[in-house]
Design a protein around this motif. Structure first.
Motif, PDB file in Angstrom:
ATOM      1  N   LYS A   1     -38.322 -21.985 -25.901  1.00 46.66           N
ATOM      2  CA  LYS A   1     -39.058 -22.405 -27.004  1.00 46.66           C
ATOM      3  C   LYS A   1     -37.965 -23.409 -27.548  1.00 46.66           C
ATOM      4  O   LYS A   1     -36.698 -22.907 -27.485  1.00 46.66           O
ATOM      5  N   LEU A   2     -38.173 -24.468 -28.179  1.00 44.84           N
ATOM      6  CA  LEU A   2     -37.269 -25.231 -28.763  1.00 44.84           C
ATOM      7  C   LEU A   2     -37.052 -24.743 -30.203  1.00 44.84           C
ATOM      8  O   LEU A   2     -37.844 -24.280 -31.076  1.00 44.84           O
ATOM      9  N   ILE A   3     -35.737 -24.355 -30.480  1.00 40.63           N
ATOM     10  CA  ILE A   3     -35.277 -23.431 -31.625  1.00 40.63           C
ATOM     11  C   ILE A   3     -34.795 -24.269 -32.904  1.00 40.63           C
ATOM     12  O   ILE A   3     -34.818 -24.061 -33.754  1.00 40.63           O
ATOM     13  N   ASP A   4     -34.161 -25.442 -32.544  1.00 39.19           N
ATOM     14  CA  ASP A   4     -33.660 -26.289 -33.257  1.00 39.19           C
ATOM     15  C   ASP A   4     -33.745 -27.894 -32.727  1.00 39.19           C
ATOM     16  O   ASP A   4     -33.439 -27.949 -31.544  1.00 39.19           O
ATOM     17  N   THR A   5     -33.503 -28.643 -33.851  1.00 39.82           N
ATOM     18  CA  THR A   5     -33.030 -30.069 -33.385  1.00 39.82           C
ATOM     19  C   THR A   5     -31.891 -30.499 -34.313  1.00 39.82           C
ATOM     20  O   THR A   5     -32.097 -30.487 -35.553  1.00 39.82           O
ATOM     21  N   LEU A   6     -30.719 -30.790 -33.896  1.00 39.52           N
ATOM     22  CA  LEU A   6     -29.380 -31.192 -34.579  1.00 39.52           C
ATOM     23  C   LEU A   6     -29.458 -32.749 -34.818  1.00 39.52           C
ATOM     24  O   LEU A   6     -29.178 -33.306 -33.734  1.00 39.52           O
ATOM     25  N   ALA A   7     -29.805 -33.179 -35.779  1.00 35.88           N
ATOM     26  CA  ALA A   7     -29.720 -34.615 -35.812  1.00 35.88           C
ATOM     27  C   ALA A   7     -28.504 -35.305 -36.171  1.00 35.88           C
ATOM     28  O   ALA A   7     -27.741 -34.575 -36.990  1.00 35.88           O
ATOM     29  N   ILE A   8     -28.239 -36.216 -35.610  1.00 35.51           N
ATOM     30  CA  ILE A   8     -26.801 -36.726 -36.055  1.00 35.51           C
ATOM     31  C   ILE A   8     -26.849 -37.822 -36.998  1.00 35.51           C
ATOM     32  O   ILE A   8     -27.413 -38.955 -37.008  1.00 35.51           O
ATOM     33  N   PRO A   9     -26.050 -37.596 -38.123  1.00 31.43           N
ATOM     34  CA  PRO A   9     -26.127 -38.634 -38.900  1.00 31.43           C
ATOM     35  C   PRO A   9     -25.232 -39.848 -38.587  1.00 31.43           C
ATOM     36  O   PRO A   9     -24.187 -39.662 -37.900  1.00 31.43           O
ATOM     37  N   ARG A  10     -25.370 -41.006 -39.557  1.00 30.50           N
ATOM     38  CA  ARG A  10     -24.526 -42.112 -39.240  1.00 30.50           C
ATOM     39  C   ARG A  10     -22.986 -41.744 -39.930  1.00 30.50           C
ATOM     40  O   ARG A  10     -22.921 -41.160 -40.980  1.00 30.50           O
ATOM     41  N   PRO A  11     -21.978 -42.353 -39.136  1.00 30.00           N
ATOM     42  CA  PRO A  11     -20.688 -42.081 -39.736  1.00 30.00           C
ATOM     43  C   PRO A  11     -20.751 -43.031 -40.876  1.00 30.00           C
ATOM     44  O   PRO A  11     -21.076 -44.127 -41.322  1.00 30.00           O
ATOM     45  N   GLU A  12     -19.846 -42.347 -41.908  1.00 28.78           N
ATOM     46  CA  GLU A  12     -19.732 -42.872 -43.178  1.00 28.78           C
ATOM     47  C   GLU A  12     -19.019 -44.437 -43.161  1.00 28.78           C
ATOM     48  O   GLU A  12     -19.187 -45.335 -44.090  1.00 28.78           O
ATOM     49  N   SER A  13     -18.289 -44.778 -42.197  1.00 27.69           N
ATOM     50  CA  SER A  13     -17.467 -45.772 -42.167  1.00 27.69           C
ATOM     51  C   SER A  13     -18.398 -47.037 -41.552  1.00 27.69           C
ATOM     52  O   SER A  13     -18.013 -48.005 -41.676  1.00 27.69           O
ATOM     53  N   SER A  14     -19.722 -46.575 -41.039  1.00 27.19           N
ATOM     54  CA  SER A  14     -20.509 -47.760 -40.502  1.00 27.19           C
ATOM     55  C   SER A  14     -21.380 -48.472 -41.656  1.00 27.19           C
ATOM     56  O   SER A  14     -21.559 -47.672 -42.658  1.00 27.19           O
ATOM     57  N   LYS A  15     -21.531 -49.620 -41.546  1.00 22.59           N
ATOM     58  CA  LYS A  15     -22.399 -50.407 -42.423  1.00 22.59           C
ATOM     59  C   LYS A  15     -23.764 -50.186 -42.056  1.00 22.59           C
ATOM     60  O   LYS A  15     -24.308 -49.951 -41.065  1.00 22.59           O
ATOM     61  N   PRO A  16     -24.485 -50.429 -43.094  1.00 21.97           N
ATOM     62  CA  PRO A  16     -26.023 -50.392 -43.010  1.00 21.97           C
ATOM     63  C   PRO A  16     -26.598 -51.012 -41.829  1.00 21.97           C
ATOM     64  O   PRO A  16     -27.621 -50.600 -41.504  1.00 21.97           O
ATOM     65  N   THR A  17     -26.184 -52.183 -41.703  1.00 22.75           N
ATOM     66  CA  THR A  17     -26.690 -52.999 -40.722  1.00 22.75           C
ATOM     67  C   THR A  17     -26.582 -52.458 -39.293  1.00 22.75           C
ATOM     68  O   THR A  17     -27.022 -52.788 -38.415  1.00 22.75           O
ATOM     69  N   ASP A  18     -25.601 -51.540 -39.080  1.00 20.64           N
ATOM     70  CA  ASP A  18     -25.331 -50.678 -37.865  1.00 20.64           C
ATOM     71  C   ASP A  18     -26.718 -49.941 -37.484  1.00 20.64           C
ATOM     72  O   ASP A  18     -26.846 -49.403 -36.287  1.00 20.64           O
ATOM     73  N   ARG A  19     -27.619 -49.795 -38.524  1.00 24.38           N
ATOM     74  CA  ARG A  19     -28.841 -48.954 -38.221  1.00 24.38           C
ATOM     75  C   ARG A  19     -29.614 -49.341 -36.945  1.00 24.38           C
ATOM     76  O   ARG A  19     -30.224 -48.368 -36.194  1.00 24.38           O
ATOM     77  N   GLY A  20     -29.505 -50.685 -36.720  1.00 30.41           N
ATOM     78  CA  GLY A  20     -30.675 -51.034 -35.475  1.00 30.41           C
ATOM     79  C   GLY A  20     -30.053 -50.321 -34.269  1.00 30.41           C
ATOM     80  O   GLY A  20     -28.808 -50.155 -34.161  1.00 30.41           O
ATOM     81  N   GLY A  21     -30.774 -50.688 -33.242  1.00 32.14           N
ATOM     82  CA  GLY A  21     -30.565 -50.621 -31.837  1.00 32.14           C
ATOM     83  C   GLY A  21     -30.352 -49.061 -31.652  1.00 32.14           C
ATOM     84  O   GLY A  21     -30.772 -48.294 -32.290  1.00 32.14           O
ATOM     85  N   ASN A  22     -29.651 -48.532 -30.469  1.00 33.75           N
ATOM     86  CA  ASN A  22     -29.556 -47.482 -30.166  1.00 33.75           C
ATOM     87  C   ASN A  22     -28.292 -46.815 -30.164  1.00 33.75           C
ATOM     88  O   ASN A  22     -27.624 -46.314 -29.162  1.00 33.75           O
ATOM     89  N   LYS A  23     -27.353 -47.359 -31.280  1.00 34.32           N
ATOM     90  CA  LYS A  23     -25.785 -46.912 -31.373  1.00 34.32           C
ATOM     91  C   LYS A  23     -25.640 -45.447 -31.386  1.00 34.32           C
ATOM     92  O   LYS A  23     -24.588 -44.953 -30.777  1.00 34.32           O
ATOM     93  N   LYS A  24     -26.803 -44.607 -31.805  1.00 34.55           N
ATOM     94  CA  LYS A  24     -26.784 -43.152 -32.052  1.00 34.55           C
ATOM     95  C   LYS A  24     -27.149 -42.508 -30.683  1.00 34.55           C
ATOM     96  O   LYS A  24     -27.325 -41.259 -30.693  1.00 34.55           O
ATOM     97  N   PHE A  25     -27.474 -43.298 -29.594  1.00 34.52           N
ATOM     98  CA  PHE A  25     -27.956 -42.577 -28.498  1.00 34.52           C
ATOM     99  C   PHE A  25     -26.854 -41.508 -27.971  1.00 34.52           C
ATOM    100  O   PHE A  25     -25.832 -41.863 -27.717  1.00 34.52           O
TER     101      PHE A  25
END
Length: 321
Positions: free
Chosen positions: A136-160
């Motif tokens: 069974k899936l017990i957890d999903t650990l989501a990756i936050p955006r680094p503090e140094s990145s700009k809000p415009t970095d949100r797009g695309g699959n940078k956090k792939f």
């Protein structure tokens, strides 16, 4: 320390070989080499002679990752068909099939105790943790955006998320992303701790030192191999020498060396005291997707072994001493 070529097999698979892992020895058999290919198969090989032991089918698209349970009894393969297949190593019987949305299954690794399978979640920008007792899936650990990145970095699959590694004590989980950042998690608390920075291109492979649970090695498309103090968030060393992307890294069981595979078609051995490449092997005719040291243990096993797999469909085996 040195590598000596033992055996190479051309056309080990019908297509590019993207994944390799060692299945630990059991009481009844030696360690086996597990390989996964874009030809949709997973193969098990006897060590030293690279004799094919088993040819496993079951995926309907290319296999991008393989992992072995520390017991040596079960293993897992992940495919572009969005399934992870967990199977019995000796019988090939399917134990579990884990389903994921498209492009959300990349590298995976069992924790040192064998109770959790961590899967790098690709476009979901997370790591999925599966309980190996219930599947069974017990957890999903989501990756936050680094503090140094700009809000415009949100797009695309940078956090792939491309890569994942457990610390030898099982307390930490590291994952590498398309944007070059590495995220460190406290697994027991399911808590994100911090990012490690320094790479600026995809981090395709990670491995912790077996002798120091703080030390993490990373391989990146930027051509560099980094050595981090993953607890102190500091870069201890950067090693370069490959002429192109570094696609894979593994550390020797004695913790004294690392091996890397690159799209420059070579395998390199690095002395960690010198922080320099001491040997370059040119067995392959195309990019090297995977390198894997054999774990210690098993009857009569003295010598170290390293395996490499490539887009040229071949497998090479080296003696490490």
């Amino acid at each position: 320390m040195k590598l000596a070529g033992l055996k190479s097999i051309e056309n080990a698979h019908d297509e590019s070989v993207w994944a390799a892992a060692w299945v630990p020895a059991t009481e009844s058999r030696p360690a086996l080499l597990l390989t996964g290919s874009l030809d949709e198969t997973v193969k098990l090989w006897m060590p030293d002679e690279l004799v094919l032991q088993q040819n496993n089918t079951g995926h309907c698209l290319g296999v991008v990752a393989v992992a072995a349970h520390p017991s040596g009894i079960i293993a897992a393969s992940a495919s572009l068909d969005s399934f992870v297949r967990v199977f019995d190593v000796d019988t090939n019987a399917t134990i579990a099939t884990l389903e994921a949305p498209p492009s959300e299954v990349w590298q995976m690794q069992f924790d040192p105790k064998g109770s959790i399978l961590a899967v790098a979640g690709g476009s979901s920008a997370s790591i999925k943790l599966w309980d190996t007792a219930t599947w069974k899936l017990i957890d999903t650990l989501a990756i936050p955006r680094p503090e140094s990145s700009k809000p415009t970095d949100r797009g695309g699959n940078k956090k792939f998320v491309l890569s994942v590694a457990w610390s030898p004590d099982g307390r930490r989980l590291a994952c590498g992303s398309m944007d070059g950042t590495i995220s460190i998690f406290d697994v027991n608390r399911a808590k994100f701790l911090h990012h490690l920075e320094g790479h600026y291109m995809p981090v395709r492979s990670l491995v912790y030192s077996p002798v120091d649970p703080r030390v993490l090695f990373s391989a990146s498309d930027d051509g560099h191999v980094h050595m981090y103090d993953a607890e102190g968030k500091s870069l201890i060393g950067a090693m370069s020498g490959h002429a192109s992307w570094v696609l894979s890294v593994d550390v020797s069981p004695d913790g004294a060396a690392i091996a890397t595979g690159s799209s420059d078609k070579t395998v390199r051995l690095w002395d960690l005291n010198m922080r320099a490449a001491v040997q370059t092997m040119s067995n392959h005719a195309d990019q090297v997707w995977g390198v894997a040291f054999r774990p210690p243990g098993g009857a009569g096993v003295r010598a170290g072994r390293l395996a490499s797999v490539s887009d040229d469909k071949s497998i090479s085996l080296y003696d490490y001493s």
